[in-house]
Each structure stands twice: as C-alpha cells, then as structure tokens.
Design a protein around this motif. Structure first.
Motif, short mmCIF file in Angstrom:
data_model
loop_
_atom_site.label_atom_id
_atom_site.label_comp_id
_atom_site.label_asym_id
_atom_site.label_seq_id
_atom_site.Cartn_x
_atom_site.Cartn_y
_atom_site.Cartn_z
N LEU A 106 0.83 -1.21 0.00
CA LEU A 106 0.00 0.00 0.00
C LEU A 106 0.87 1.26 0.00
N GLU A 107 1.93 1.21 0.78
CA GLU A 107 2.83 2.35 0.86
C GLU A 107 3.50 2.61 -0.49
N ASN A 108 3.95 1.54 -1.16
CA ASN A 108 4.57 1.68 -2.48
C ASN A 108 3.57 2.21 -3.50
N GLN A 109 2.32 1.73 -3.45
CA GLN A 109 1.30 2.21 -4.37
C GLN A 109 1.06 3.70 -4.17
N GLU A 110 1.05 4.13 -2.92
CA GLU A 110 0.85 5.54 -2.62
C GLU A 110 2.01 6.38 -3.16
N MET A 111 3.24 5.90 -2.99
CA MET A 111 4.40 6.64 -3.51
C MET A 111 4.35 6.73 -5.03
N LYS A 113 1.71 6.65 -6.89
CA LYS A 113 0.63 7.58 -7.24
C LYS A 113 1.10 9.03 -7.10
N ILE A 114 1.80 9.33 -6.03
CA ILE A 114 2.32 10.69 -5.83
C ILE A 114 3.26 11.07 -6.97
N ASP A 117 1.29 11.57 -10.21
CA ASP A 117 0.55 12.84 -10.16
C ASP A 117 1.48 14.02 -10.46
N TYR A 174 5.63 17.56 -0.37
CA TYR A 174 5.72 16.48 0.61
C TYR A 174 7.00 16.59 1.42
N ASP A 178 7.00 11.65 4.68
CA ASP A 178 5.88 11.07 3.95
C ASP A 178 6.32 9.83 3.17
#
Length: 182
Positions: A106-111, A113-114, A117, A174, A178
């Motif tokens: 989940l953490e990797n997916q969030e990174m 995505k950031i 973006d 960020y 983060d």
C-alpha cells in the motif's frame, strides 16, 4: 531387550543416558508420524521429540515425579503440546509477515501515485521522457529516437532537467517523512 516404564525411570534417575536411546528407538516413529500429519517436517519432528525427551528426563529426575500414564503416552502428549506451540508461533510469524507485506505494498502504491501525479504536472515532454526511462526502461538512445531528439546526450540532459523539476515539485508538496518510516 524390552524395558518396562519403571525400569526406564529407574535408569534415568541413575543418570543412565542409554534410557533415552531406548525411548528414542521405541517412540520416535510415532512422534514423527504425528508431526508430519500436522504440517511438520522430519527435522521439526526430531527437534520436538528431542525437546520432549529432555522434558521427560528432567521430570523423571524429580524425586516427587509420579508417572500416571505410560511413558509413550506422556511423550506423545508433550510432543503434541510442543508442536501446537510451534504451529502457533509459525502462524503469528506468517501473519505478521503478511501484514507487513500488505502495508509495504500500500505504501509503495501511494508513492507511485504521488510520483505519477507530479509527473503529469510537468508537461508532455517531461512526462514522456521520464515515463520512457523509469517506467518503460528504455535507453537514452531509444528515447532520443522516439522523441525526435538529436542524440542520447540531448535525451540525458532533458531527462536530468525533468527529473530535477520533478524532485523540486515533490519536495515542495511532501516531506521526507511522507516517504520514509521514522
């Protein structure tokens, strides 16, 4: 030579380790089958059985020890309990690994995505060159040809400038915390 349970206990009280060899020969196969049937390996069965023999030896050495069952039943019970504890320990370890893996995913997916973006805000040219390099794994020569650039050096320079803009954009939005566990 067949020994009775009381003879075995008497030998143990005298410190005769051959009693352990006898117990091993008489009982190991039964313990092995029990552990193999319950998701264990031969090495795990050996370890558990050796631990059970040590427990029995220590109990038998106690002057107040009174055996209320056959030795084989006692050993089987000790092995079963030790094996249950081992299975519980393994399950907790696997569950914790699974939770950690899911968290990291989940953490990797969030990174990702950031980063995506922020890349999307850089403009088409930077978006293309960074995507080609970091996500598609293309070489600088391949990128130069795909984008109609003069050569790989031009592609490298452009990638460097785009990467710097991306880094600055991410830093402006960020904090390092983060992205990193603290």
């Amino acid at each position: 030579m067949k020994l009775t349970d009381s003879q075995i206990i008497q030998r143990i009280k005298l410190g005769d380790e051959s009693a352990l060899d006898y117990l091993y020969e008489q009982n190991y196969k039964m313990m092995l089958r029990m552990i193999l049937r319950n998701n264990g390996t031969e090495q795990e069965a050996l370890d558990v059985f050796q631990d059970a023999l040590i427990v029995f030896w220590q109990k038998a050495m106690d002057v107040n020890f009174e055996l209320t069952s056959k030795i084989s039943t006692y050993l089987y019970s000790v092995c079963k309990n030790l094996w249950r504890k081992e299975l519980d320990r393994k399950k907790k370890f696997e569950d914790s690994d699974k939770e950690e893996s899911e968290y990291n995913q989940l953490e990797n997916q969030e990174m990702v995505k950031i980063i995506h973006d922020c890349i999307n805000e850089l403009g088409d040219s930077c978006k293309q060159i960074l995507s080609y390099h970091y996500f598609d794994g293309l070489s600088m020569d391949q990128i130069a040809k795909k984008m109609g650039l003069a050569n790989s050096d031009t592609a490298k320079t452009k990638r460097y400038k785009c990467k710097k803009r991306l880094d600055d954009l991410i830093r402006s939005r960020y904090k390092a915390s983060d992205f990193l566990d603290q």
